[in-house]
Design an enzyme around this catalytic site. Structure first.
Site, short mmCIF file in Angstrom:
data_model
loop_
_atom_site.label_atom_id
_atom_site.label_comp_id
_atom_site.label_asym_id
_atom_site.label_seq_id
_atom_site.Cartn_x
_atom_site.Cartn_y
_atom_site.Cartn_z
N ASP A 149 0.86 -1.19 0.00
CA ASP A 149 0.00 0.00 0.00
C ASP A 149 0.89 1.24 0.00
O ASP A 149 1.98 1.23 0.57
CB ASP A 149 -0.91 0.02 1.23
CG ASP A 149 -1.93 -1.10 1.22
OD1 ASP A 149 -2.43 -1.43 0.12
OD2 ASP A 149 -2.22 -1.66 2.29
N ASP A 183 -7.11 -1.35 -4.53
CA ASP A 183 -8.17 -0.95 -3.60
C ASP A 183 -9.07 0.11 -4.22
O ASP A 183 -10.30 0.09 -4.03
CB ASP A 183 -7.57 -0.41 -2.31
CG ASP A 183 -6.77 -1.45 -1.55
OD1 ASP A 183 -7.10 -2.65 -1.65
OD2 ASP A 183 -5.81 -1.07 -0.86
#
EC number: 3.4.23.36
Length: 213
Positions: A149, A183
């Site tokens: 991330d 995401d």
């Protein structure tokens, strides 16, 4: 939307997602960040759990490695299910809105499952060093990779006023989660289904009728 166009969307999302993750993984140490704007930073973290960093071992009486394996296997079945859903919507000539949403959800889920399944055997550890690809000393094993991330939007970073009960003086930050392109694709797909629900699940011809009205 036909299967060819659907595949192009999926491939485009996967390429952007994986290139961004590989770049971050090989150019940032774990926890390193770069401020792009005051409200947007590139911050490298790794997520070995589910959404928001949650782990099955936090809720169930199992070890963390076992929880990670269960979660990865579940994700594989979920991706297979979403893949069939996509195939079925295309085969039935469902609305373009629905097909686009499912494409984004499938691409995002597949992008993250690539990290979970393969990154542990491809990359070396990122702790206090830059990771290398196809390392002789990978940080994990098959099915035990961590999701990369890097997108962080601390748009509000302040403290609660002292007069606020229980929270006064404590820090408040919005938006706290760190996420990735995969995401974003999943969230966008789900958002399309929620906002354009009637159009997504209507008949395929409904969209063309609306456009001509």
């Amino acid at each position: 939307m036909n299967l060819k166009k659907s595949l192009l969307i999926i491939i485009a999302v996967l390429i952007i997602d994986q290139l961004s993750k590989i770049y971050i993984k090989t150019n940032f140490q774990l926890g390193e960040s770069v401020e792009v704007f005051s409200w947007f930073k590139i911050l490298f973290i790794e997520n070995s759990g589910a959404a928001w960093g949650a782990k099955l071992s936090d809720f169930l009486p199992i070890s963390e490695p076992s929880g990670k394996l269960v979660l990865t296997v579940f994700r594989l079945f979920a991706v297979a299910g979403i893949g069939y859903w996509l195939y079925d919507t295309v085969r039935k000539k469902s609305s373009q809105t629905l097909v686009l949403a499912v494409c984004l959800i499938f691409a995002g889920a597949l992008g993250n499952i690539i990290d979970s399944v393969f990154y542990g055997v491809i990359f070396s550890d990122s702790y206090q060093q830059l990771a290398t690809a196809f390392s002789d000393e990978p940080y994990g094993s098959l099915f035990y990779g961590k999701v990369v991330d890097m997108l962080y939007f601390p748009m509000v970073d302040t403290t609660w006023p002292s007069w606020v009960p229980y929270l006064g003086g404590s820090s408040f930050r919005f938006f706290e989660p760190v996420f990735n392109i995969a995401d974003m694709a999943i969230s966008t797909g789900v958002g399309i289904l929620l906002v354009f629900n009637k159009k997504a699940f209507g008949k395929a011809g409904d969209e063309s009728v609306e456009e001509t009205e």
